[in-house]
Design an enzyme around this catalytic site. Structure first.
Site, PDB file in Angstrom:
ATOM      1  N   ASN A 152       0.860  -1.191   0.000  1.00 39.33           N
ATOM      2  CA  ASN A 152       0.000   0.000   0.000  1.00 39.33           C
ATOM      3  C   ASN A 152       0.888   1.228   0.000  1.00 39.33           C
ATOM      4  OD1 ASN A 152      -2.423   1.582   0.332  1.00 39.33           O
ATOM      5  ND2 ASN A 152      -1.843   1.872   2.473  1.00 39.33           N
ATOM      6  N   ASP A 208      -2.801   0.822   7.923  1.00 38.07           N
ATOM      7  CA  ASP A 208      -1.614   1.691   7.728  1.00 38.07           C
ATOM      8  C   ASP A 208      -0.501   1.359   8.728  1.00 38.07           C
ATOM      9  OD1 ASP A 208      -2.981   3.066   5.697  1.00 38.07           O
ATOM     10  OD2 ASP A 208      -3.788   4.537   7.113  1.00 38.07           O
TER      11      ASP A 208
HETATM   12  C1  GRF Z   1      -2.230   8.965  -2.975  1.00 46.87           C
HETATM   13  O1  GRF Z   1      -1.888  10.110  -2.240  1.00 46.87           O
HETATM   14  C2  GRF Z   1      -1.936   7.732  -2.163  1.00 46.87           C
HETATM   15  O2  GRF Z   1      -0.824   7.853  -1.336  1.00 46.87           O
HETATM   16  C3  GRF Z   1      -3.176   7.592  -1.337  1.00 46.87           C
HETATM   17  O3  GRF Z   1      -4.232   7.967  -2.184  1.00 46.87           O
HETATM   18  C4  GRF Z   1      -3.729   8.857  -3.181  1.00 46.87           C
HETATM   19  C5  GRF Z   1      -4.078   8.244  -4.499  1.00 46.87           C
HETATM   20  O4  GRF Z   1      -3.800   9.102  -5.569  1.00 46.87           O
HETATM   21  N1  GRF Z   1      -3.296   6.265  -0.789  1.00 46.87           N
HETATM   22  P1  GRF Z   1      -3.915   8.556  -7.050  1.00 46.87           P
HETATM   23  O5  GRF Z   1      -5.296   7.960  -7.214  1.00 46.87           O
HETATM   24  O6  GRF Z   1      -2.834   7.543  -7.259  1.00 46.87           O
HETATM   25  O7  GRF Z   1      -3.731   9.770  -7.922  1.00 46.87           O
END
Ligand code: GRF
Length: 216
Positions: free
Chosen positions: A113, A151
């Site tokens: 993740n 997380d």
């Molecule tokens: C990112 O900031 C990621 O860390 C978080 O959700 C956001 C997703 O952004 N889990 P994207 O959809 O990849 O643009």
């Protein structure tokens, strides 16, 4: 897209924009790439990332969580759909669902993740706003193995950015996101090249236990 058999098949789970997915797509299409994206699954039918995947010729699935009566039935269907693609790795790239312990156990050691904070700081939502409110001078993003603790799985690698006095939530988010696009493909590449593993709750990178997250 042609899938070469010596490359690691990866299934990516998304819920939204999919800019991290885009970074993975671009990394996977380079000649020397060690992985390919076998499929993209979204829990939201309107996720923009589905269009990015389709534009790259990648198979997509929507498994809408609102169609399921509870988390267990959603996670069972999601897990079966993922397995049907035979991935060596599952990547949560902006996948906004809390996963059941059973689902996490099913993909233990082969699910990553990306989280927009320097874990263990700011687990959960609204990380950029909370970082500004807390007055930290440094913020960033982390990639971790997924475990039952939200997380809270072992952190593999991080990127760091400064928090500037004029920052608001969106300027800070943008600065972090740009670096996420370097971080995530890097970690997936390590895993695909068998350089990275989770064993006995510890991260092994290049044959050694990782004492602290790698800084990218
Ligand atoms: C990112 O900031 C990621 O860390 C978080 O959700 C956001 C997703 O952004 N889990 P994207 O959809 O990849 O643009």
């Amino acid at each position: 897209m042609t899938a070469s058999t010596d490359k690691l098949p990866v299934v990516v789970l998304i819920s939204g924009s999919g800019s991290n997915l885009q970074a993975l797509i671009e990394a996977s299409t380079r000649n020397e790439a060690a992985f390919f994206i076998r499929a993209v699954i979204s829990n939201r039918p309107t996720a923009k990332g589905l269009q990015r995947a389709a534009a790259a010729g990648i198979e997509t699935r929507v498994i809408d969580h609102t169609d399921y009566p509870d988390r267990d039935s959603f996670d069972a269907e999601l897990g079966d759909s993922i397995e049907a693609f035979g991935p060596g790795l599952v990547v949560l790239a902006g996948f906004m669902r809390i996963l059941t312990d059973g689902f996490v156990a099913r993909f233990y050691g082969r699910m990553l993740n990306i989280h927009p904070s320097l874990l263990p700081d700011f687990q959960g939502l609204h990380t950029h706003r909370r970082a500004i409110e807390a007055g930290v001078t440094e913020h960033g993003a982390s990639v971790h193995f997924v475990t039952a603790e939200l997380d809270g799985g072992p952190v593999i690698a991080q990127v760091r950015v400064p928090v500037e006095a004029a920052d608001d939530e969106s300027t800070l988010a943008e600065r972090v996101l740009r670096r996420e696009h370097e971080l995530l493909p890097q970690v997936v590449d390590w895993f695909a090249r068998n350089r990275l593993r989770l064993r006995d709750s510890r991260i092994w990178l290049d044959g050694r236990v990782l004492a602290r997250p790698a800084q990218c």
